[in-house]
Design an enzyme around this catalytic site. Structure first.
Site, PDB file in Angstrom:
ATOM      1  N   GLY A 194     -13.404  -0.047  -7.522  1.00  0.00           N
ATOM      2  CA  GLY A 194     -12.786   1.210  -8.526  1.00  0.00           C
ATOM      3  C   GLY A 194     -12.991   0.375  -9.825  1.00  0.00           C
TER       4      GLY A 194
ATOM      5  N   GLY B  32     -10.798   2.949 -12.838  1.00  0.00           N
ATOM      6  CA  GLY B  32     -10.478   3.452 -12.845  1.00  0.00           C
ATOM      7  C   GLY B  32      -9.643   2.913 -14.205  1.00  0.00           C
ATOM      8  CG  PHE B  33      -6.121   5.353 -15.252  1.00  0.00           C
ATOM      9  CD1 PHE B  33      -6.097   4.724 -16.753  1.00  0.00           C
ATOM     10  CD2 PHE B  33      -6.100   5.928 -14.681  1.00  0.00           C
ATOM     11  CE1 PHE B  33      -6.470   5.872 -17.886  1.00  0.00           C
ATOM     12  CE2 PHE B  33      -6.181   7.718 -15.072  1.00  0.00           C
ATOM     13  CZ  PHE B  33      -6.386   7.464 -16.715  1.00  0.00           C
ATOM     14  N   GLY B  34      -6.484   1.582 -12.861  1.00  0.00           N
ATOM     15  CA  GLY B  34      -5.819   0.233 -12.055  1.00  0.00           C
ATOM     16  C   GLY B  34      -7.281  -0.810 -12.465  1.00  0.00           C
TER      17      GLY B  34
ATOM     18  CB  VAL C  44     -16.386  -0.594  -1.164  1.00  0.00           C
ATOM     19  CG1 VAL C  44     -15.883  -0.844  -0.217  1.00  0.00           C
ATOM     20  CG2 VAL C  44     -16.810  -0.880  -2.528  1.00  0.00           C
TER      21      VAL C  44
ATOM     22  CD  GLU D 159      -1.914  18.354 -19.687  1.00  0.00           C
ATOM     23  OE1 GLU D 159      -1.337  17.628 -20.121  1.00  0.00           O
ATOM     24  OE2 GLU D 159      -3.175  18.060 -18.785  1.00  0.00           O
TER      25      GLU D 159
ATOM     26  CG  ASP E  23      -3.783   7.904  -7.624  1.00  0.00           C
ATOM     27  OD1 ASP E  23      -2.480   7.620  -7.798  1.00  0.00           O
ATOM     28  OD2 ASP E  23      -4.922   8.378  -7.930  1.00  0.00           O
TER      29      ASP E  23
ATOM     30  CB  ALA F  35      -2.729   6.664 -16.064  1.00  0.00           C
ATOM     31  CD  GLN F  36       1.891   3.429 -19.050  1.00  0.00           C
ATOM     32  OE1 GLN F  36       1.829   2.504 -18.806  1.00  0.00           O
ATOM     33  NE2 GLN F  36       0.720   4.188 -20.464  1.00  0.00           N
TER      34      GLN F  36
END
Length: 441
Positions: A12, A14-16, A80, A176, A305, A320-321
């Site tokens: 992955g 992404g953010f992590g 994966v 949003e 997540d 995200a944080q």
């Protein structure tokens, strides 16, 4: 993979996953970052691509470009599909091979989440979500096509259905998106069409909860609701969507005719729990230990997540944080393990606050006891999001585009990009028409 250094597989980008990779930049390991795409995506701004404020390339960066100076890291594009934790193998599909075994010494699963239709997978065909660049372009196509179809439609009684936009889910994504569409149709599009008035568009936001932005303080939730209503959004709370089809939605027995339904309600994690055959929560997230590893396998970490972890009696949110802080923690933990240093203290999330923008010039911000709403919160939101973009060039590009849009109401990309052709919306004559007088050219 003949390098003698320990091999760390990160699944992955992404953010992590990206945070974990960066945390390992000085570690004596060989890092392989595997992702289905070749880019890192700043998901909080996806709705701005969907509403034509930004173009896709302004919120995404090639992973190879971000990590090109990190000599111990290799980026692999693949999907994966499984993990053999006993043999320490990741199974991945590439463009020409399936279930290729990739050995690891340490594994970080940061596979994120996808849309959840709460058992109604059939809704996906008619109500796309917003998790990837492809999703954002799909939604943008639907929104712009709705106006193109209405402009071409000779029967004015069909305009109202074509220009009704329904959003399902009143969390940050739904709020949003609803605000952005309302600003778009009542501002930027006003002078672009001759036979219709975009201001007659109807934006409906539906949520089954008692308030919008469920995790926010009541004053901020109420402020967001009032702001949306001021923009012309119909907010329907404590209502569930029973059906989504090609003609709209069914809500509490009421049919809302719409050709554009957007799903912003709920997510479900990746199948990481199934890959590992580990205990999961009701949503399918792996129950991580305090050091983010999984029981019985201290070499496997699950972050973001894909994992669930309680802190002070409450599960950490899927934001995200959390993913970024967990990714950094997992990377540093592996670095300490391979260098023989003591294991770090259990992971603890530091809450920097949450925020959501509600149309142009208004946002809500919550951090600890500080609650802000309005223009100042919007400026804070803009500053945080610009700084958070992956590359300096993107920060400059997005900032300039926002300034340009703010003062001119001109947006970044009006393109309908559909490689399979454009599907025309079907006509209907059941809904009363919006009264529109053809404009002079």
């Amino acid at each position: 993979m003949n390098d003698r250094r320990p091999v760390v597989i990160i699944v992955g980008g992404g953010f992590g996953g990206l945070a974990a990779a960066k945390a390992l930049r000085n570690a004596p390991v060989q890092v392989f970052l595997i992702d289905r795409t070749n880019h890192y995506l700043f998901q909080p701004l996806l709705y701005q691509v969907a509403t034509s404020v930004l173009s896709p390339e302004q919120i995404a960066s090639p992973l190879r470009e971000i990590l090109h100076k990190q000599r111990n890291t290799t980026v692999l594009m693949g999907e994966v599909v499984g993990v053999d934790k006993d043999r320490k193998l990741v199974l991945a599909n590439s463009t020409d091979r399936e279930r290729v075994p990739v050995p690891y010494d340490y594994l970080i699963l940061a596979t994120g989440a996808t849309h959840s239709y709460f058992g109604h997978k059939e809704f996906e065909k008619y109500a796309p979500g917003l998790k990837s660049l492809a999703d954002a372009v799909t939604v943008r196509n639907k929104i712009l096509q709705a106006f193109e179809s209405a402009e071409a439609e000779e029967d004015p009684r069909a305009h109202r259905d074509l220009l009704t936009f329904v959003l399902v889910g009143g969390g940050p994504a739904g709020v949003e998106m609803a605000g952005a569409i309302a600003v778009m149709v009542r501002g930027s599009l006003r002078s672009r069409f001759r036979r219709i008035d975009p201001r007659c568009a109807r934006v409906v936001l539906i949520d089954r909860s008692k308030k919008l932005l469920g995790t926010y303080a009541d004053e901020l939730s109420n402020g967001a609701k009032k702001r949306l209503e001021k923009l012309g959004v119909e907010v329907r709370l404590e209502q569930s969507v029973d059906l989504v089809d090609a003609d709209g939605v069914l809500v509490g027995g009421e049919r809302i005719q719409s050709k554009t339904v957007i799903w912003t309600a709920g997510v479900m994690p990746s199948p990481a729990g199934k890959w590992l055959d580990m205990e999961t929560d009701h949503a399918g997230r792996v129950r991580s230990q305090p050091d983010l590893s999984v029981p019985g396998h201290p070499e496997i970490f699950v972050v973001g997540d894909s994992a669930t972890l309680n802190q002070d009696g409450q599960p950490l949110g899927g934001v995200a944080q959390v993913a970024m802080q967990q990714g950094r923690y997992a990377g540093h933990a592996i670095h300490r393990l391979v260098t023989g240093k003591p294991a770090p203290k259990p992971f603890r999330y530091f809450d920097k606050g949450t925020m959501a923008v509600v149309g142009q010039g208004y946002a809500v911000l919550q951090t600890g006891k500080l609650h802000l709403k309005g223009y100042v919160a919007w400026l804070a939101w803009a500053g945080v999001h610009v700084v958070s973009l992956a590359q300096p060039g993107l920060r400059i590009s997005v900032f300039l585009q926002w300034v340009w849009t703010y003062f001119t109401r001109q947006r970044g990309s009006w393109l309908i990009v559909n490689p399979h052709g454009t599907a025309s919306a079907s006509r209907t004559s059941e809904t009363p028409a919006c009264e529109v007088t053809p404009r002079e050219t």
